[in-house]
Scaffold this active site. Structure first.
Site, PDB file in Angstrom:
ATOM      1  N   LYS A  22      38.761  47.147  45.454  1.00 57.98           N
ATOM      2  CA  LYS A  22      39.194  46.102  46.391  1.00 57.98           C
ATOM      3  C   LYS A  22      39.082  46.528  47.856  1.00 57.98           C
ATOM      4  O   LYS A  22      39.857  46.055  48.698  1.00 57.98           O
ATOM      5  CB  LYS A  22      40.626  45.648  46.087  1.00 57.98           C
ATOM      6  CG  LYS A  22      40.822  45.070  44.694  1.00 57.98           C
ATOM      7  CD  LYS A  22      42.231  44.542  44.513  1.00 57.98           C
ATOM      8  CE  LYS A  22      42.442  43.952  43.128  1.00 57.98           C
ATOM      9  NZ  LYS A  22      43.800  43.404  42.932  1.00 57.98           N
ATOM     10  N   LYS A  51      38.293  31.072  45.253  1.00 59.20           N
ATOM     11  CA  LYS A  51      39.039  31.493  46.444  1.00 59.20           C
ATOM     12  C   LYS A  51      38.656  32.922  46.788  1.00 59.20           C
ATOM     13  O   LYS A  51      38.322  33.718  45.908  1.00 59.20           O
ATOM     14  CB  LYS A  51      40.547  31.359  46.249  1.00 59.20           C
ATOM     15  CG  LYS A  51      41.169  32.251  45.200  1.00 59.20           C
ATOM     16  CD  LYS A  51      42.671  32.041  45.143  1.00 59.20           C
ATOM     17  CE  LYS A  51      43.344  32.955  44.121  1.00 59.20           C
ATOM     18  NZ  LYS A  51      43.334  34.377  44.494  1.00 59.20           N
ATOM     19  N   LYS A  80      45.792  34.449  39.987  1.00 64.93           N
ATOM     20  CA  LYS A  80      44.734  35.435  40.188  1.00 64.93           C
ATOM     21  C   LYS A  80      45.014  36.324  41.409  1.00 64.93           C
ATOM     22  O   LYS A  80      45.789  35.964  42.298  1.00 64.93           O
ATOM     23  CB  LYS A  80      43.390  34.724  40.362  1.00 64.93           C
ATOM     24  CG  LYS A  80      42.986  33.858  39.169  1.00 64.93           C
ATOM     25  CD  LYS A  80      42.720  34.713  37.942  1.00 64.93           C
ATOM     26  CE  LYS A  80      42.230  33.880  36.764  1.00 64.93           C
ATOM     27  NZ  LYS A  80      43.303  33.218  36.037  1.00 64.93           N
ATOM     28  N   ASP A  81      44.333  37.483  41.435  1.00 65.28           N
ATOM     29  CA  ASP A  81      44.529  38.479  42.489  1.00 65.28           C
ATOM     30  C   ASP A  81      44.219  37.913  43.875  1.00 65.28           C
ATOM     31  O   ASP A  81      43.385  37.026  44.023  1.00 65.28           O
ATOM     32  CB  ASP A  81      43.610  39.675  42.238  1.00 65.28           C
ATOM     33  CG  ASP A  81      43.885  40.351  40.908  1.00 65.28           C
ATOM     34  OD1 ASP A  81      43.503  39.776  39.873  1.00 65.28           O
ATOM     35  OD2 ASP A  81      44.480  41.435  40.905  1.00 65.28           O
ATOM     36  N   ARG A  82      44.894  38.467  44.882  1.00 60.25           N
ATOM     37  CA  ARG A  82      44.618  38.054  46.263  1.00 60.25           C
ATOM     38  C   ARG A  82      43.348  38.713  46.785  1.00 60.25           C
ATOM     39  O   ARG A  82      42.397  38.040  47.172  1.00 60.25           O
ATOM     40  CB  ARG A  82      45.793  38.409  47.185  1.00 60.25           C
ATOM     41  CG  ARG A  82      45.549  37.929  48.638  1.00 60.25           C
ATOM     42  CD  ARG A  82      46.568  38.480  49.608  1.00 60.25           C
ATOM     43  NE  ARG A  82      46.374  39.895  49.870  1.00 60.25           N
ATOM     44  CZ  ARG A  82      45.472  40.389  50.734  1.00 60.25           C
ATOM     45  NH1 ARG A  82      44.648  39.587  51.383  1.00 60.25           N
ATOM     46  NH2 ARG A  82      45.385  41.690  50.936  1.00 60.25           N
TER      47      ARG A  82
END
Length: 348
Positions: A22, A51, A80-82
């Protein structure tokens, strides 16, 4: 509260590398595998949304504002993950259809839409498909990591709950323990989100106990061994039963027909018997809890059991800039961070 590093990995000799995930949102791509496709008619509108680098909460807030609807009217199968690029279905009332052109911005795009008869609810997904660029793996180390990937693809990995489950520094799990022990009263939790926060906290406590039982079985070399009294789950149907015939059930476990399960305490949980029941009790004792305490929160913690191991049959990795590109599809509720920890010792 120590929630994560103490848990044993399946292969204690697997690589332990301080890699990075990430760094950029593009390094972590996750796409939902839906339980069903929208049928094309009905009072709900399903939006297939992409997104980028925005939280699940931020997405819901944006949709509610742009569509002029209440957040409670928005449905999603999972959050869901940012720090990622994610794609998933979200449902909204079909009455908002004329306003969906207001949604798109630099971080959020509607890729397609279709009507359906019911609102999308939590859990209405089969799996999540991941593509993860793991950076910071030096070339001399990549062969050992690729060997670890091959082992996990062949043997599976422990189905631990990841650290996200427990909140920052374990705060959510601690809150759950305090509720169960009567050290925190429900009335002390803000009324507006009380039921949601209690459910979250008790679930985190259940998950901590599960992780403890699973870790103990790995430490004791019993993660692939059936014992009389174990609660086993049929892979194909999901049905559960208590082991009475070790030889027969061990063969079915080895063939991938059955899964060993661990406790998610609550009144409806299928109880283990004999020695496995003692192992479940040790998980409770580690956190000074009892089954009766969970029964007091039966409205939010019904109780169930969770497979202790999970397969990753399609797990692959290939060289990428500064590291490896890891691709895998995991069942809903399984944490990819746990897989990465097993493969290369990455602590989230």
């Amino acid at each position: 509260m120590q929630i994560w590093p103490y848990l044993p990995r399946l292969d204690a000799d697997a690589p332990s590398i301080k890699a990075v995930i990430k760094r950029d949102p593009e390094d972590f791509v996750v796409e939902e595998v839906a339980a069903y496709e929208p049928c094309g008619q009905g009072e709900h509108l399903f939006l297939w949304i992409e997104k980028r680098d925005i939280s699940a909460e931020g997405l819901l807030k944006h949709l509610a504002g742009q569509l002029r609807i209440e957040r409670r009217d928005i449905g999603a199968a999972g959050m869901k993950d940012r720090r990622a690029i994610t794609r998933q279905w979200v449902s909204v009332p079909a009455t908002a259809e004329s306003r969906i052109d207001r949604i798109d911005n630099k971080a959020i795009r509607v890729l397609k839409s279709a009507r359906h008869k019911n609102k999308l609810k939590t859990g209405h997904l089969v799996a999540n498909r991941f593509s993860i660029h793991v950076r910071g793996i030096a070339k001399p180390l990549r062969e050992s990591v690729l060997a670890s990937v091959a082992r996990v693809a062949a043997d599976g990995f422990p189905n631990y709950y990841g650290p996200q489950r427990f909140g920052n520094e374990g705060h959510t799990a601690k809150q759950g323990f305090d509720l169960l022990k009567g050290q925190l009263r429900p009335a002390q939790i803000p009324r507006q989100r009380r039921r949601f926060l209690i459910r979250l906290a008790i679930s985190a406590a259940q998950s901590m106990v599960f992780n403890t039982v699973l870790g103990n079985r790995i430490d004791n070399g019993r993660i692939a061994t059936v014992t009389v009294g174990d609660v086993l789950q049929k892979i194909e149907s999901g049905g559960m039963f208590v082991c009475e015939n070790v030889e027969q059930d061990q063969a079915r476990l080895d063939a991938g027909e059955l899964a060993l399960t661990g406790p998610m305490h609550g009144p409806k949980m299928r109880r283990a018997e004999g020695e496995p029941a003692e192992w479940d009790a040790e998980g409770l004792a580690r956190w000074e809890l009892t089954e009766e305490q969970f029964a007091e929160f039966s409205r939010v913690a019904h109780g169930t059991r969770r497979p202790m191991m999970v397969s990753a049959d399609d797990l692959v990795a290939e060289s990428a800039t500064g590291g490896l590109l890891v691709k895998v599809t995991l069942p809903a509720g399984v944490y990819v961070t746990v897989l990465l920890r097993e493969v290369l010792g990455l602590e989230d």
